[in-house]
Design a protein around this motif. Sequence first.
Motif: not given
Lengths: 235, 175
Positions: A209, A212-213, A216, A221-222, A224-226, A228-229, A231-233, A235, B121, B128, B151, B168
């Motif tokens: 932690e 990571v903190e 981060l 952060q950007a 991680l958001i990318e 996420y987008i 990965q979701v896209g 699926n 975004q 997405a 997110l 975590l």
Amino acid sequence: MKKRLIFASALTGMLLMFGLAGNALAAGESLGKCSVDEYAERFGAAELTPENIAEEENINAIGEIFDSCIEAPSPIIPEINEVIWGGGAFVVLLALMLWKGFPAVQRIMNERSEKIASDLDEADKAKTEAQAVKSEYEAELADAKSAAAAILEEARQQAEVLRSDLQQRAESEIAEMKAQAASDIDAARERAMGDLQGEVAEIVVGAAERVVEANLDAEAQARLIENYINQVGSN
Amino acid sequence: MSEEKIKSYAQAILSVASSEGDGTRVEDEIYRFAQVLQSSEELKATINDNSIPSARRQQIVEDLLEGQASQASVALISMLIAAGMASEIKAIADQVVGLGAESRDKAVAEVYSVVDLSEDQQARLAAALKTATGKDVEMKVIIDESVMGGLLVQIEDEVIDGTVRTRLKQLREAF
């Protein structure tokens, strides 16, 4: 029985009669009277007087009379009067004996016999009862011995059962305690391992932690958001 | 409070916002106010405190939102407080954005993030999510420091979690 009694009574009467006859002079007639009577029988009305008594003839006669009177009677044959009196007395006595004496004696003897028989019966009865009591006592004693033996055997068996039960219980408790101890040890080990694992996880995750903190920033952060987008896209 | 009553208030707000012209903005402002209210215990306690006269509480909200939201939004929120619905503002706001999106054939996607998302975004995320769920979505970005990074998106009952916090947590549980 009765015949023997009558025979015995008759024999007794004869003995009495002859016994009494032997002593007739002493019992009933004096020497003086015998002499007078003998003198009167021999000389009739002639009487002895003081004048003629000193005569030799008279003196001899008196001497003979005295001798005859003094002479003992027959030891076997009694005098008639004695026979008569003796016989009468015997008959009276025999009658009394037959009338009262013998029945009384018979009754007494019967009572005695009955008493003896009763006593013997009672003795037999007492003996029988004593035997019965003895048998009963022996039976009770045997029963008591048997009961005592049974009680002892039962007590021994109970003691054996109790001992076996206690032993089994003790063995069971020991086994249970061993199992419990093993279980406690395992649980303690598991707990310790869990605690250790938790502490290790806490340390590791805490460190992660912090790392990571610390890393981060906006760029991360950007990114991680990318991710996420993307990965979701995908699926 | 019944779901029916909350839905009635939400429909009334949507009608007013629509008549005012910029319905989408009003929806968004009421939703954001509800989020602020949830994150501030002090403000929530003040707004819900019936011992304070409703006029005073309305004044507090109006002062707070002055210059931050449209007059229509401020008036509608003030009206909810005057009607004694202060404790239901969050539920009503959720219904407002839900019904509004539904009226546009869309679903509401609540996006929890440490940082705000750029329009680009948000557009790519919406695309997405449409790919993943088959639904057109309207983004409601909620700034939440507790997610640490990444997110978390909730569309109706569906949750798509890609936060560092959850990673975590999974790491901690893996030990």
